[in-house]
Design a protein around this motif. Structure first.
Motif, PDB file in Angstrom:
ATOM      1  N   GLU A  11       0.816  -1.216   0.000  1.00 27.13           N
ATOM      2  CA  GLU A  11       0.000   0.000   0.000  1.00 27.13           C
ATOM      3  C   GLU A  11       0.851   1.269   0.000  1.00 27.13           C
ATOM      4  OE1 GLU A  11      -2.604  -0.117   3.298  1.00 27.13           O
ATOM      5  OE2 GLU A  11      -3.487  -2.073   2.800  1.00 27.13           O
ATOM      6  N   TYR A  12       2.170   1.120   0.174  1.00 31.35           N
ATOM      7  CA  TYR A  12       3.048   2.277   0.289  1.00 31.35           C
ATOM      8  C   TYR A  12       4.051   2.310  -0.855  1.00 31.35           C
ATOM      9  CZ  TYR A  12       1.227   2.286   5.064  1.00 31.35           C
ATOM     10  OH  TYR A  12       0.406   2.304   6.157  1.00 31.35           O
ATOM     11  N   GLU A  13       4.564   3.521  -1.108  1.00 32.62           N
ATOM     12  CA  GLU A  13       5.637   3.692  -2.074  1.00 32.62           C
ATOM     13  C   GLU A  13       6.944   3.177  -1.472  1.00 32.62           C
ATOM     14  OE1 GLU A  13       5.927   4.933  -5.219  1.00 32.62           O
ATOM     15  OE2 GLU A  13       3.737   5.061  -5.413  1.00 32.62           O
ATOM     16  N   ALA A  14       7.751   2.495  -2.285  1.00 33.95           N
ATOM     17  CA  ALA A  14       9.019   1.958  -1.793  1.00 33.95           C
ATOM     18  C   ALA A  14       9.919   3.049  -1.237  1.00 33.95           C
ATOM     19  CB  ALA A  14       9.727   1.200  -2.919  1.00 33.95           C
ATOM     20  N   THR A  15      10.024   4.155  -1.970  1.00 41.81           N
ATOM     21  CA  THR A  15      10.934   5.224  -1.528  1.00 41.81           C
ATOM     22  C   THR A  15      10.478   5.853  -0.223  1.00 41.81           C
ATOM     23  OG1 THR A  15       9.723   6.781  -2.949  1.00 41.81           O
ATOM     24  CG2 THR A  15      11.705   5.761  -3.864  1.00 41.81           C
ATOM     25  N   GLU A  16       9.148   5.897   0.000  1.00 47.55           N
ATOM     26  CA  GLU A  16       8.641   6.481   1.236  1.00 47.55           C
ATOM     27  C   GLU A  16       9.048   5.640   2.444  1.00 47.55           C
ATOM     28  OE1 GLU A  16       4.492   6.640   0.479  1.00 47.55           O
ATOM     29  OE2 GLU A  16       4.583   8.506  -0.685  1.00 47.55           O
ATOM     30  N   ILE A  17       8.919   4.312   2.323  1.00 42.95           N
ATOM     31  CA  ILE A  17       9.295   3.427   3.428  1.00 42.95           C
ATOM     32  C   ILE A  17      10.805   3.465   3.644  1.00 42.95           C
ATOM     33  CG2 ILE A  17       9.385   1.030   4.188  1.00 42.95           C
ATOM     34  CD1 ILE A  17       6.632   2.209   4.440  1.00 42.95           C
ATOM     35  N   VAL A  18      11.576   3.427   2.566  1.00 43.83           N
ATOM     36  CA  VAL A  18      13.043   3.452   2.681  1.00 43.83           C
ATOM     37  C   VAL A  18      13.500   4.741   3.342  1.00 43.83           C
ATOM     38  CG1 VAL A  18      15.204   3.528   1.372  1.00 43.83           C
ATOM     39  CG2 VAL A  18      13.419   1.891   0.744  1.00 43.83           C
ATOM     40  N   ASP A  19      12.937   5.861   2.930  1.00 44.40           N
ATOM     41  CA  ASP A  19      13.330   7.144   3.527  1.00 44.40           C
ATOM     42  C   ASP A  19      12.983   7.178   5.012  1.00 44.40           C
ATOM     43  OD1 ASP A  19      14.271   8.001   1.120  1.00 44.40           O
ATOM     44  OD2 ASP A  19      12.506   9.197   0.607  1.00 44.40           O
ATOM     45  N   ALA A  20      11.813   6.651   5.379  1.00 43.93           N
ATOM     46  CA  ALA A  20      11.408   6.648   6.785  1.00 43.93           C
ATOM     47  C   ALA A  20      12.312   5.741   7.614  1.00 43.93           C
ATOM     48  CB  ALA A  20       9.949   6.216   6.913  1.00 43.93           C
ATOM     49  N   VAL A  21      12.689   4.594   7.072  1.00 45.51           N
ATOM     50  CA  VAL A  21      13.579   3.679   7.787  1.00 45.51           C
ATOM     51  C   VAL A  21      14.956   4.312   7.970  1.00 45.51           C
ATOM     52  CG1 VAL A  21      14.812   1.469   7.632  1.00 45.51           C
ATOM     53  CG2 VAL A  21      12.369   1.592   7.083  1.00 45.51           C
ATOM     54  N   ASN A  22      15.503   4.906   6.909  1.00 45.21           N
ATOM     55  CA  ASN A  22      16.822   5.541   7.012  1.00 45.21           C
ATOM     56  C   ASN A  22      16.796   6.710   7.994  1.00 45.21           C
ATOM     57  OD1 ASN A  22      18.050   3.783   5.215  1.00 45.21           O
ATOM     58  ND2 ASN A  22      17.551   5.048   3.431  1.00 45.21           N
ATOM     59  N   ALA A  23      15.688   7.465   8.012  1.00 46.63           N
ATOM     60  CA  ALA A  23      15.573   8.578   8.962  1.00 46.63           C
ATOM     61  C   ALA A  23      15.548   8.063  10.392  1.00 46.63           C
ATOM     62  CB  ALA A  23      14.318   9.398   8.658  1.00 46.63           C
ATOM     63  N   GLN A  24      14.859   6.927  10.614  1.00 52.80           N
ATOM     64  CA  GLN A  24      14.807   6.352  11.954  1.00 52.80           C
ATOM     65  C   GLN A  24      16.179   5.835  12.385  1.00 52.80           C
ATOM     66  OE1 GLN A  24      12.516   6.647  13.996  1.00 52.80           O
ATOM     67  NE2 GLN A  24      12.677   5.048  15.562  1.00 52.80           N
ATOM     68  N   HIS A  25      16.902   5.232  11.447  1.00 55.41           N
ATOM     69  CA  HIS A  25      18.273   4.789  11.750  1.00 55.41           C
ATOM     70  C   HIS A  25      19.129   5.981  12.164  1.00 55.41           C
ATOM     71  CE1 HIS A  25      18.498   0.512  10.978  1.00 55.41           C
ATOM     72  NE2 HIS A  25      17.850   0.646   9.815  1.00 55.41           N
TER      73      HIS A  25
END
Length: 636
Positions: A314-328
């Motif tokens: 349901e989500y864009e790949a780049t949106e999830i990747v950016d959120a994960v990298n920001a959390q890291h």
């Protein structure tokens, strides 16, 4: 605006952001004033909702740009102090205790009858502002025994240095050849303007000394004239400060109304719906144990195929990747506070939202609607969207003098602060409007950029950019200097040119003049290429929501608009001079086939000052057909 708690004029919030903000001179009908620093602004007694501008992204960007963290960070964006009733009741509390504080500057005045020249504090002039309902009548007068009391106007010369200092012209020092008057400490002076068309022709004379201390202001002009002036004292009159040991630079003479006396440094951001971005970050935080490994699009695509991770589809790949990298980054303590040199990026979240496959739910500040791309334009555009509502917030974080700031390279010029110490807030304003978002076909743009790498015309643009940067490099900067740093790239030139073509055509039909429109170009970088254009209204008066702009994105209108824009661009009344123009030595202008007739728009509309434009990349002008971005069927 108020000076000494007396109202002497009026200015719009946008004027105080882009034309006459803190540290700038504003011409009033009878004299000029300088806007004081933030220490003098007073919001006491005003409800917070009356002056606070809410935009978290912009607030974070302001702190990154100013490198303020911890207890010194900026916590609020404030509009100028103003209260309802201040314009209608000049004696009421709203008028008495609100307004932007100003001070007369230059503080040397000249009598228009007898030409006597003296300071405001000399006692020679009287300030008259008897009617609070007519602030435009505020003035200084001189009782020189002439008929009535003639008007005294500001002596228009000032001193400015490249470090951003502003000072009075040293009339006594200058007239006496670098010394004081031998007869009195504060002599009476006279200024005579002889007119003519040979630059300034003004004589400064010491009355007690007579002809023995008389000099023309032309002796202070230019590089040679700088030797006849004292070293800069390091004065910031908006803060009432001097540098302890002076500045030491050689100042130059500027007329008080010169356009290069003040340049604002501003940041702008669109207010985006918080729901979608917050939901993604909330999802990542909630399922961190299983999503922490998604650090690339490839990993996302592999995991989303598994039944257990079906919800990721349901989500864009780049949106999830950016959120994960920001959390890291957050968990590792490497946020912006640990990297103050990091560039302030306000465009990426906007690009992600404007191109998202899932349209956000409409809010009072933002509403996005998908529009069909006309079949004839599918070769050029991948996406057309109507932004039915938007809100743009703007913050003023400083200013420069003499040299305009480069938003991509802020270290090139000296930024002047708005305060002596951080106040916890900066001036801000907001406007509401509407817009059209366009996305050019990614493949079309990528192929064109590849062809442009060997183009002689694009090589000329790159050479001109390097020369432009060399010519404007400050001698104060000793660090390594690469003239090609921050080159906007081929994509930006093409998108920027297309934006200007459409703005000029749209302005004829949308109900707004071209000066009321703005642009945001999403060109990205080589590592993260983007192909977007947002054309939107930026009108503080009408709130920018007439509907005429978004209507033009409808299929029945949009094809006609694009075809007309390209057709008009193929011919310019300045051709063949305009059509043949290519950036070339020794000139360093940053446009090719472009001029006021065919491509230039107002300075309030263009985000890059009418630079990086060339219509030969969109319409055939007799050059190499391989230079064209547009499909042949649109420009035949």
């Amino acid at each position: 605006m108020s000076g000494g708690y007396r109202r002497v004029g009026a200015a719009r919030p946008s004027h105080l952001m882009f034309t006459g903000g803190v540290g700038a001179l504003i011409d009033l009908p009878n004299f000029s004033v300088l806007v004081k620093g933030l220490e003098a602004w007073d919001h006491t007694g005003l409800p917070g909702e009356d002056y606070l501008v809410s935009e978290p992204r912009l607030l974070a960007a302001v702190n990154r740009a100013l490198r303020l963290y911890g207890p010194h960070r900026i916590d609020e964006l404030r509009s100028p102090p103003w209260a309802e009733g201040g314009d209608t009741n000049a004696q009421g509390p709203a008028a008495q205790h609100t307004g932007v504080p100003v001070t007369p500057f230059p503080q040397w005045l000249r009598c228009t009858a007898c030409n006597e020249l003296a300071g405001v504090d000399s006692g020679a002039f009287e300030f008259v502002n008897r009617n609070p309902r007519t602030p435009h009548e505020a003035r200084f007068v001189h009782d020189c025994k002439r008929k009535g009391k003639p008007l005294a106007v500001a002596a228009r010369f000032t001193l400015v240095c490249t470090d951003g200092h502003l000072d009075e012209f040293p009339y006594v020092y200058f007239a006496h050849g670098g010394t004081g008057c031998p007869k009195t400490e504060r002599p009476r002076m006279r200024m005579r303007d002889h007119g003519g068309n040979q630059a300034a022709n003004v004589t400064i004379e010491c009355i007690p000394c007579g002809a023995g201390a008389r000099r023309n202001i032309r002796d202070a002009m230019g590089e040679r004239g700088q030797q006849n002036l004292p070293r800069c004292r390091g004065r910031h009159p908006h803060l009432d400060t001097f540098e302890a040991e002076g500045c030491g630079l050689r100042p130059m003479v500027l007329v008080a109304g010169a356009s290069n006396q003040w340049f604002p440094i501003t940041l702008t951001a669109l207010a985006l719906p918080a729901g979608q971005e917050e939901s993604i970050h909330g999802l990542v935080e909630k399922r961190w144990a299983e999503l922490s490994m998604i650090t690339s699009v490839e990993i996302f695509q592999a995991m989303s195929q598994a039944p257990h991770y079906r919800y990721l589809r349901e989500y864009e790949a780049t949106e999830i990747v950016d959120a994960v990298n920001a959390q890291h980054a957050a968990l590792a303590g490497t946020q912006a506070e640990a990297a103050p040199q990091q560039q302030t990026d306000l465009l990426t979240p906007e690009w992600q939202l404007l191109t998202s496959s899932r349209l956000p739910d409409p809010t009072d500040d933002f509403a996005l609607v998908q529009a069909p791309v006309p079949e004839a334009l599918t070769g050029l555009f991948a996406d057309v969207r109507q932004v039915e509502r938007l809100r743009e917030a703007r913050a003023l974080i400083g200013f420069t003098r003499l040299d305009a700031p480069d938003p991509e390279d802020p270290e090139l010029v000296r930024r002047v602060n708005l305060h002596t110490r951080p106040r916890g807030w900066v001036p801000a304003s907001e406007v509401r409007g509407e817009g059209i978002f366009l996305r050019v076909q990614d493949g079309l743009m990528a192929d064109w950029v590849t062809r442009m790498e060997k183009s002689a015309v694009m090589a000329a643009h790159r050479d001109a950019y390097a020369q432009f940067r060399r010519n404007r490099r400050s001698d104060r900067i000793s660090a390594d200097f690469d003239p090609m740093d921050h080159w906007p790239g081929e994509r930006y030139i093409a998108l920027h040119t297309l934006s200007h073509l459409l703005i000029r055509t749209i302005a004829l039909e949308c109900g707004y003049n071209s000066a009321s429109l703005g642009e945001r170009i999403y060109a990205g970088t080589d590592a993260d290429p983007r192909t977007g254009i947002l054309i939107y209204t930026a009108v503080p008066d009408a709130e920018g929501t007439l509907g005429g702009l978004v209507t033009l994105a409808e299929e029945r209108h949009f094809e006609r608009i694009v075809r007309r824009a390209l057709k008009d661009a193929a011919h310019c009344s300045s051709d063949p001079l305009c059509a043949e123009r290519v950036p070339q030595k020794p000139f360093d202008y940053l446009h090719g086939a472009a001029c006021h007739v065919c491509l230039f728009v107002s300075e309030t509309t263009c985000e890059r000052g009418n630079r990086y434009l060339d219509r030969r990349f969109l319409v055939p002008l007799g050059g190499d057909p391989a230079d064209l971005l547009t499909p042949p069927e649109l420009v035949a």
